[in-house]
Write a protein that holds these residues in place. Structure first.
Motif: not given
Length: 223
Positions: A93-94, A97-98, A100-101, A104
Motif C-alpha cells: 500500500l505504501t 500510494t507513493t 500515485l502521489v 498527481t
C-alpha cells in the motif's frame, strides 16, 4: 517521509516488545522515525550532489524520486526482514500510494503542450510586468521563484524563472527540463519586443536551437 520510516520502525520495535504499546514507546518510535528520515534525506542529498557534480548532469524531479524509493525499500526490508510476511500489505500500500502521489504532480509543459499552458504563461508575464513578481533591483539577470499555482510551468529543479532586463526589453526563460545525461536544457522564452532571438552557440553550449512559436514566444534547446 516520517510516515515512511515510522511503520518499519514500529514493526521492528514490536519484535521485542508486547503488542500493546505504551504512549512513551509510541513517542520513542515516532522520534526515531523522524530522526532516521532526516538522516536519510541528508545523506541522500549529499550523495546526489556529489554525483551530479562529478557527472555534470541534470536530473528531473521524477528521477529524484525513484532512487529515493529504491533505497527506502532496501531500508524497510532490512528493518523487518524477520517479520516481512506480516507487513506485505502495508508495504504494498505504501509503494502504491507513493507512486500515485508522484503521478498527481502536474506534468511540466512540453513543446507539444505549449498552447494548453499558454494562458498560464501569459499570466506570469503579466505579473512580471505589473511588479507582482518582484525582481531584485539593479540586477540585469535574476532568478525568481514562481507562485505555487504556477510552479508546474517550470520543470527544472529550482522551480524558478530567469528574467533578463536589457533596457526596456524583458526576456523571461521558463526552464522546461534538464537532460538526464550531459548539459541538455530545454525551455520556453518570452521576449517583450517582437524581434526574433538570434542563435549564437558558445563554447559551453556548442548546439543551440531557437524556434519561434508565435509573437514573443520561442522554444529553446541547448546542449
Amino acid at each position: 517521509m516520517t510516515f515512511l520510516f515510522y511503520w518499519p520502525t514500529y514493526f521492528s520495535a514490536n519484535q521485542a516488545i508486547s503488542q500493546t504499546v505504551s504512549v512513551q514507546e509510541e513517542y520513542r518510535i515516532f522520534l526515531t522515525a523522524l530522526l532516521r528520515a532526516i538522516f536519510f534525506l541528508i545523506i541522500y542529498a549529499i550523495v546526489l550532489v556529489l554525483l551530479l557534480a562529478v557527472w555534470k548532469i541534470g536530473i528531473s524531479d521524477t528521477l529524484l524520486f525513484w532512487p529515493l524509493l529504491f533505497f527506502w525499500v532496501i531500508y524497510t526490508v532490512i528493518q523487518v526482514k524477520q517479520n516481512f510476511p506480516k507487513i506485505i500489505i502495508p508495504f504494498s500500500l505504501t509503494i502504491i500510494t507513493t507512486i500515485l502521489v508522484l503521478l498527481t504532480v502536474p506534468a511540466n509543459p512540453t513543446l507539444a503542450t505549449f498552447d494548453r499552458h499558454l494562458q498560464s504563461f501569459e499570466e506570469v508575464v503579466a505579473m512580471v510586468k505589473s511588479g507582482e513578481i518582484k525582481t531584485p533591483p539593479g540586477q540585469a539577470v535574476s532568478e525568481v521563484l514562481l507562485p505555487c499555482d504556477y510552479r508546474h510551468l517550470v520543470g527544472c529543479p529550482n522551480r524558478k524563472i530567469s528574467i533578463t532586463k536589457e533596457g526596456y526589453i524583458n526576456t523571461i526563460f521558463f526552464c522546461s527540463d534538464l537532460g538526464v545525461w550531459g548539459n541538455r536544457k530545454t525551455g520556453f522564452i518570452y521576449r517583450s519586443d517582437r524581434k526574433d532571438i538570434s542563435v549564437k552557440p558558445s563554447g559551453n553550449y556548442p548546439y543551440l536551437e531557437v524556434r519561434k512559436l508565435k509573437n514573443h514566444w520561442f522554444w529553446k534547446v541547448e546542449d
